[in-house]
Write a protein that holds these residues in place. Structure first.
Motif, PDB file in Angstrom:
ATOM      1  N   ALA A 111      36.934  35.219  30.739  1.00 29.19           N
ATOM      2  CA  ALA A 111      37.969  34.673  31.470  1.00 29.19           C
ATOM      3  C   ALA A 111      38.071  35.255  33.048  1.00 29.19           C
ATOM      4  O   ALA A 111      38.082  34.576  34.031  1.00 29.19           O
ATOM      5  N   GLY A 112      37.848  36.506  33.088  1.00 31.76           N
ATOM      6  CA  GLY A 112      37.851  37.343  34.309  1.00 31.76           C
ATOM      7  C   GLY A 112      36.526  36.809  34.953  1.00 31.76           C
ATOM      8  O   GLY A 112      36.345  36.511  36.526  1.00 31.76           O
ATOM      9  N   THR A 113      35.319  36.624  34.407  1.00 27.74           N
ATOM     10  CA  THR A 113      34.022  36.166  34.887  1.00 27.74           C
ATOM     11  C   THR A 113      34.069  34.587  35.327  1.00 27.74           C
ATOM     12  O   THR A 113      33.719  34.566  36.493  1.00 27.74           O
ATOM     13  N   MET A 114      34.896  33.988  34.635  1.00 30.05           N
ATOM     14  CA  MET A 114      34.832  32.429  35.157  1.00 30.05           C
ATOM     15  C   MET A 114      35.938  32.499  36.336  1.00 30.05           C
ATOM     16  O   MET A 114      35.709  31.694  37.283  1.00 30.05           O
ATOM     17  N   TRP A 115      37.018  33.279  36.331  1.00 27.72           N
ATOM     18  CA  TRP A 115      37.706  33.229  37.643  1.00 27.72           C
ATOM     19  C   TRP A 115      36.927  33.767  38.844  1.00 27.72           C
ATOM     20  O   TRP A 115      37.031  33.086  40.025  1.00 27.72           O
ATOM     21  N   ILE A 116      36.070  34.479  38.821  1.00 28.45           N
ATOM     22  CA  ILE A 116      35.236  34.931  39.718  1.00 28.45           C
ATOM     23  C   ILE A 116      34.527  33.798  40.222  1.00 28.45           C
ATOM     24  O   ILE A 116      34.066  33.497  41.401  1.00 28.45           O
ATOM     25  N   LEU A 117      33.690  33.083  39.074  1.00 32.18           N
ATOM     26  CA  LEU A 117      32.976  32.171  39.472  1.00 32.18           C
ATOM     27  C   LEU A 117      33.519  30.921  40.219  1.00 32.18           C
ATOM     28  O   LEU A 117      33.124  30.366  41.356  1.00 32.18           O
ATOM     29  N   TRP A 118      34.776  30.504  39.896  1.00 33.70           N
ATOM     30  CA  TRP A 118      35.572  29.404  40.298  1.00 33.70           C
ATOM     31  C   TRP A 118      35.955  29.916  41.622  1.00 33.70           C
ATOM     32  O   TRP A 118      36.143  28.968  42.413  1.00 33.70           O
ATOM     33  N   ALA A 119      36.184  31.226  41.909  1.00 30.40           N
ATOM     34  CA  ALA A 119      36.843  31.423  43.160  1.00 30.40           C
ATOM     35  C   ALA A 119      35.901  31.442  44.290  1.00 30.40           C
ATOM     36  O   ALA A 119      36.186  31.187  45.360  1.00 30.40           O
ATOM     37  N   TYR A 120      34.605  31.859  44.037  1.00 27.62           N
ATOM     38  CA  TYR A 120      33.389  31.922  45.065  1.00 27.62           C
ATOM     39  C   TYR A 120      32.238  30.707  45.024  1.00 27.62           C
ATOM     40  O   TYR A 120      31.607  30.899  45.702  1.00 27.62           O
ATOM     41  N   ASP A 121      32.482  29.874  44.105  1.00 30.51           N
ATOM     42  CA  ASP A 121      31.519  28.934  43.996  1.00 30.51           C
ATOM     43  C   ASP A 121      31.827  27.742  45.216  1.00 30.51           C
ATOM     44  O   ASP A 121      32.822  27.407  45.312  1.00 30.51           O
ATOM     45  N   ASP A 122      30.891  27.089  45.688  1.00 24.39           N
ATOM     46  CA  ASP A 122      31.142  25.987  46.672  1.00 24.39           C
ATOM     47  C   ASP A 122      31.562  24.764  46.265  1.00 24.39           C
ATOM     48  O   ASP A 122      32.552  24.011  46.841  1.00 24.39           O
ATOM     49  N   THR A 123      31.085  24.351  44.923  1.00 25.24           N
ATOM     50  CA  THR A 123      31.588  23.144  44.227  1.00 25.24           C
ATOM     51  C   THR A 123      31.900  23.116  43.049  1.00 25.24           C
ATOM     52  O   THR A 123      31.645  24.593  42.219  1.00 25.24           O
ATOM     53  N   TRP A 124      32.874  22.313  42.268  1.00 23.67           N
ATOM     54  CA  TRP A 124      33.289  22.591  41.076  1.00 23.67           C
ATOM     55  C   TRP A 124      32.096  22.580  39.840  1.00 23.67           C
ATOM     56  O   TRP A 124      31.929  23.211  38.912  1.00 23.67           O
ATOM     57  N   LEU A 125      31.097  21.530  40.283  1.00 28.20           N
ATOM     58  CA  LEU A 125      29.978  21.560  39.357  1.00 28.20           C
ATOM     59  C   LEU A 125      29.177  22.763  39.487  1.00 28.20           C
ATOM     60  O   LEU A 125      28.902  23.193  38.231  1.00 28.20           O
ATOM     61  N   GLY A 126      29.081  23.403  40.639  1.00 28.37           N
ATOM     62  CA  GLY A 126      28.203  24.744  40.510  1.00 28.37           C
ATOM     63  C   GLY A 126      29.155  25.772  39.797  1.00 28.37           C
ATOM     64  O   GLY A 126      28.580  26.415  38.975  1.00 28.37           O
ATOM     65  N   ALA A 127      30.329  25.535  39.713  1.00 26.16           N
ATOM     66  CA  ALA A 127      31.333  26.448  39.115  1.00 26.16           C
ATOM     67  C   ALA A 127      31.196  26.308  37.549  1.00 26.16           C
ATOM     68  O   ALA A 127      31.150  27.273  36.613  1.00 26.16           O
ATOM     69  N   VAL A 128      31.270  25.115  37.176  1.00 24.38           N
ATOM     70  CA  VAL A 128      30.934  24.676  35.687  1.00 24.38           C
ATOM     71  C   VAL A 128      29.525  25.096  35.023  1.00 24.38           C
ATOM     72  O   VAL A 128      29.471  25.814  34.356  1.00 24.38           O
ATOM     73  N   PHE A 129      28.496  24.776  36.026  1.00 24.25           N
ATOM     74  CA  PHE A 129      27.257  25.359  35.625  1.00 24.25           C
ATOM     75  C   PHE A 129      27.361  26.635  35.323  1.00 24.25           C
ATOM     76  O   PHE A 129      26.553  27.308  34.163  1.00 24.25           O
ATOM     77  N   ASP A 130      27.760  27.535  36.448  1.00 30.94           N
ATOM     78  CA  ASP A 130      27.488  28.922  36.269  1.00 30.94           C
ATOM     79  C   ASP A 130      28.570  29.587  35.193  1.00 30.94           C
ATOM     80  O   ASP A 130      28.156  30.435  34.417  1.00 30.94           O
ATOM     81  N   SER A 131      29.766  28.836  34.886  1.00 32.70           N
ATOM     82  CA  SER A 131      30.371  29.313  34.010  1.00 32.70           C
ATOM     83  C   SER A 131      29.725  29.064  32.425  1.00 32.70           C
ATOM     84  O   SER A 131      29.814  30.075  31.807  1.00 32.70           O
ATOM     85  N   VAL A 132      29.142  27.799  32.378  1.00 32.25           N
ATOM     86  CA  VAL A 132      28.492  27.754  30.991  1.00 32.25           C
ATOM     87  C   VAL A 132      27.313  28.635  30.764  1.00 32.25           C
ATOM     88  O   VAL A 132      27.038  28.899  29.792  1.00 32.25           O
ATOM     89  N   THR A 133      26.559  28.669  31.864  1.00 33.44           N
ATOM     90  CA  THR A 133      25.446  29.729  31.816  1.00 33.44           C
ATOM     91  C   THR A 133      25.754  31.168  31.315  1.00 33.44           C
ATOM     92  O   THR A 133      25.183  31.842  30.489  1.00 33.44           O
ATOM     93  N   ALA A 134      27.061  31.697  31.916  1.00 33.74           N
ATOM     94  CA  ALA A 134      27.589  32.855  31.732  1.00 33.74           C
ATOM     95  C   ALA A 134      28.007  33.145  30.345  1.00 33.74           C
ATOM     96  O   ALA A 134      27.569  34.095  29.547  1.00 33.74           O
ATOM     97  N   LEU A 135      28.527  31.899  29.798  1.00 38.85           N
ATOM     98  CA  LEU A 135      29.189  32.041  28.455  1.00 38.85           C
ATOM     99  C   LEU A 135      28.006  32.127  27.532  1.00 38.85           C
ATOM    100  O   LEU A 135      27.910  32.798  26.375  1.00 38.85           O
ATOM    101  N   PHE A 136      26.848  31.194  27.885  1.00 38.30           N
ATOM    102  CA  PHE A 136      25.437  31.265  27.074  1.00 38.30           C
ATOM    103  C   PHE A 136      24.944  32.686  27.036  1.00 38.30           C
ATOM    104  O   PHE A 136      24.669  33.276  26.080  1.00 38.30           O
ATOM    105  N   TYR A 137      24.708  33.525  28.050  1.00 34.70           N
ATOM    106  CA  TYR A 137      24.363  34.622  28.082  1.00 34.70           C
ATOM    107  C   TYR A 137      24.973  35.516  27.445  1.00 34.70           C
ATOM    108  O   TYR A 137      24.428  36.575  26.811  1.00 34.70           O
ATOM    109  N   ALA A 138      26.306  35.558  27.570  1.00 38.66           N
ATOM    110  CA  ALA A 138      27.175  36.612  26.761  1.00 38.66           C
ATOM    111  C   ALA A 138      27.044  36.673  25.130  1.00 38.66           C
ATOM    112  O   ALA A 138      26.867  37.733  24.609  1.00 38.66           O
TER     113      ALA A 138
END
Length: 774
Positions: free
Chosen positions: A141-168
């Motif tokens: 949840a902390g990781t996704m908050w960071i991604l959504w706070a600093y990503d330029d677009t919501w699609l980019g935030a979704v992509f990075d969030s899914v990728t982060a969960l995948f890697y974890a």
């Protein structure tokens, strides 16, 4: 790089080099995959920082200092199989790693957010499932908050969030499976040892139940007969008849137990059959299909084969014989066909010999038939159902390791499913970032769904045979699903080429697998360049294929390896138990069969010559006693333990035997509750002590007492006989010959911290005294 089939541990005998070397090679490969994947994951974020325009040297060094410790903790601590993770130090290391992973946000925003996935994955390793998933959720949840706070677009935030969960989740699965391989490898000898130990306990119980009491009775009755030779020949003859009966019954029991524990080899019996028939000028054709069967079925088929070949030799004019073993639709069939003179009725010897095995075959749900067939040849056919799984030999074989229970297996399976679904969602999110054309997105969703379904339903299943035509065909289908959509999609093409690259390493031989892996990477790079990707973008594409391809290979390969190791451990334990059973049967028959036969024969001989030559009868009786004591020693050498003996029962037996020998007995038992080990040792001492009493030629009175003394308990056996014809002062027992009764008593008492003494007291009475602390 070897594939799973090449690294699977084979069921060789314990202690061979092949068993030890291959798992170490597998662990090295697992460690290499983990290192490459984790380093690449961190390098992606680090390069995104270092390639930022206007970054100075010190900022670059700070980024390196952030990445280095987090990666070092992961590789050198959490990813090392030898490190224990159930300690307070492990939890402290996780807190340190998590703090270091989130600190870069202060300087580099979301560029190094991949570090947090390492800490989240490690949390699942450290804690129990409920706590682990709670901590994992908090960190992600902390990781996704960071991604959504600093990503330029919501699609980019979704992509990075899914990728982060995948890697974890990949961090958790790769590390956990690698550690599990180590645990299974280290525990395989323990399992085999535990199975053998249970077998030895079963042997000890059978030996005591069937042999211990019988041999002790023979020894006591032998001593009694020796005394009665000079008093009453009729009573002595009656006791000898009982000794003969006991010896014959015990010999039958020995043969029964030996048959029950001996495993017959179907291959060995086949070779023996060919040798016997060839020596009888019979042309033999042997066709035995290798079938995985439980021990009991293998032994039963070998027994049928032995009886069948014996029956072939009873016929006249046999020139050709065919022996076949075939498995079909869950059943295995053994056929023996020969061209000997056919009889309408089964020969008497054949009917008698086949009767026993026919009952056994019927008891296993099978059928056995024998008689002439339509072509006039004699045919013996035995057909048995084969269980779906080879049943374990012992209870210990059914006990799975703590970390590979059915719950853990389900946990891994659904986690792996989530990982591949996230992999597909990440690609689908990428497609939304490239195009908003509905047809393109529908086509992309369709083939991505087909790819993930194929991967989960076939290639990710541990029991699928990967080196097969079906696997090659499905791998080709997977390649088509990945690359053919490039034709209609063009620049909007998004797929999972790393899925094909990783699967190729599993299915194809090493050289072909790596060739396909390299060709996939090169092909994707050329496609990206063709559609205008710069050098950095192409580098990221190749690095991503390398990373995720190794992830796919590592996850599936480790799950298959864990499954194979679990099955191998069971096979190793079965081999160890089978060898122990064979050793026991051999020793039991060889050591005791001859002794018991000799006891029975000498008892009959003694009974016949008793009236003619008393001296010779006495000598024969002494030989019987010697054989009995040696048989008791042999029993102790075959098995390593005895079941608990009853002190009260031994005292009643002692009183009955001494009374039968015209000895006045006085019993005094004031011991209260005693531990089972103390009761057993005192019962053994009492048994051996009474045997010694009967060896004294002038015993008229005997006193047996068990009393509490201080912090222990004392057993006294006092008689008025004379040892060796002279009185000697009381002294500790001197150990003489190994295996003697007095030595065994002394060793058992000393094993409990007690002391055993024996000697003649000043009043001329002989005293055996055992004092054991309680």
């Amino acid at each position: 790089m070897p594939v799973p089939e090449q690294l699977a541990v084979t069921a060789e005998p314990l202690g061979t080099a092949g068993i030890d070397r291959r798992p170490r090679r597998a662990l090295f490969l697992a460690g290499l995959i983990i290192t490459v994947v984790f380093v690449n994951s961190c390098l992606f974020g680090l390069l995104s920082v270092l390639l930022q325009p206007g970054l100075d040297f010190w900022q670059g060094m700070l980024a390196v200092l952030y990445v280095g410790p987090v990666l070092a903790i992961q590789l050198l601590y959490f990813s090392r199989p030898a490190v224990r993770l159930d300690t307070r130090l492990a939890k402290v290391m996780l807190v340190v790693q998590a703090c270091l992973a989130y600190l870069p946000t202060l300087h580099f925003e979301a560029a190094l957010s991949s570090l947090t996935t390492l800490a989240a994955g490690s949390a699942l390793l450290l804690f129990r499932p409920r706590t682990g998933w709670t901590v994992f959720t908090v960190l992600m949840a902390g990781t996704m908050w960071i991604l959504w706070a600093y990503d330029d677009t919501w699609l980019g935030a979704v992509f990075d969030s899914v990728t982060a969960l995948f890697y974890a989740l990949v961090v958790y699965l790769l590390t956990w499976l690698a550690r599990l391989v180590t645990e299974l490898h280290q525990a395989r000898t323990e399992l085999a040892g535990r199975a053998v130990a249970e077998q030895r306990l079963a042997f000890a119980r059978d030996l005591h139940d069937l042999l211990g009491l019988s041999l002790s009775a023979i020894a006591l009755k032998g001593e009694l007969v020796h005394r009665l030779l000079r008093k009453s020949l009729d009573r002595a003859r009656g006791e000898l008849a009982e000794i003969t009966g006991i010896a014959q019954r015990t010999l039958s029991d020995v043969r029964s137990v030996a048959r029950g524990y001996r495993e017959l080899s179907l291959d060995k019996e086949s070779r023996t059959a060919v040798s016997l028939l060839s020596a009888s000028n019979v042309a033999v054709r042997l066709d035995v299909e290798q079938v995985e069967l439980p021990v009991k079925l293998r032994t039963l088929l070998a027994k049928v084969l032995r009886e069948g070949v014996t029956n072939v030799l009873r016929y006249t004019g046999v020139e050709h014989c065919e022996i076949t073993v075939r498995a079909h639709e869950g059943r295995v069939a053994l056929e023996i066909v020969h061209d000997g003179t056919a009889h309408e009725d089964v020969p008497a010897e054949t009917a008698e010999s086949l009767c026993g095995v026919a009952q056994e075959v019927d008891g296993h749900g099978g059928t056995l038939s024998a008689g002439p067939d339509a072509a006039g040849r004699w045919r013996l056919r035995a057909e048995l159902p084969v269980p779906d799984q080879v049943e374990p030999t012992e209870t210990a074989l059914a006990q799975a390791p703590e970390h590979w229970s059915s719950i853990d297996a389900r946990n891994v399976q659904w986690t792996l499913t989530v990982v591949f679904i996230l992999f597909g969602l990440s690609a689908m999110t990428r497609a939304f970032m490239l195009t908003d054309d509905g047809w393109y997105l529908t086509l992309t969703a369709g083939y991505l769904t087909a790819l993930i379904t194929l991967q989960l339903s076939y290639f990710a299943r541990p029991n699928v045979r990967l080196r097969s035509r079906q696997s090659y065909a499905l791998l080709f289908v997977q390649a088509c699903l990945i690359f053919l959509p490039l034709i209609p999609l063009g620049n909007a093409w998004v797929s999972l080429p790393s899925l094909f690259a990783g699967t190729a390493l599993l299915v194809l031989p090493p050289l072909a697998g790596w060739t396909a892996f390299a060709a996939t990477s090169a092909g994707v790079l050329l496609i990206r360049i063709e559609y205008g990707t710069d050098f950095i973008g192409g580098f990221y594409s190749v690095a991503s294929i390398l990373n995720t391809g190794l992830m796919v290979f590592g996850l599936i390969w480790l799950i298959r390896l864990v499954t194979e190791l679990g099955e191998t451990r069971k096979r190793l334990a079965e081999v160890a138990v089978a060898e122990e059973r064979l050793r026991f049967a051999r020793d039991l028959h060889d050591l005791l069969g001859m002794s018991l036969s000799a006891i029975a024969l000498k008892s009959e001989l003694t009974s016949r010559i008793m009236d003619i030559d008393t001296t010779r009868a006495s000598d024969e009786l002494l030989e019987i006693l010697g054989l009995t004591r040696q048989a008791l020693t042999d029993v102790r050498s075959v098995a390593s333990g005895y079941r608990e003996l009853s002190l009260d029962q031994e005292s009643r037996s002692a009183q009955a035997v001494l009374t039968a020998a015209d000895v006045q007995v006085r019993l005094e038992f004031e011991h209260g509750d005693l531990p089972s080990t103390v009761r057993t040792v005192l019962a053994v001492v009492l048994r051996e002590g009474v045997t010694n009493v009967l060896r004294h030629s002038k015993v008229e009175r005997c006193e047996i007492a068990v009393r509490r003394v201080g912090g222990g308990v004392a057993l006294d056996i006092v008689n008025d006989g004379v040892q060796n014809g002279q009185a000697t002062p009381e002294k500790p027992v001197r150990v003489e010959a190994p295996g003697s009764g007095i030595t065994n008593m002394s060793d058992r008492v000393a094993g409990l911290g007690g002391e055993l003494t024996a000697g003649v007291e000043p009043d001329g009475r002989f005293r055996l005294r055992a004092v054991v602390p309680v």
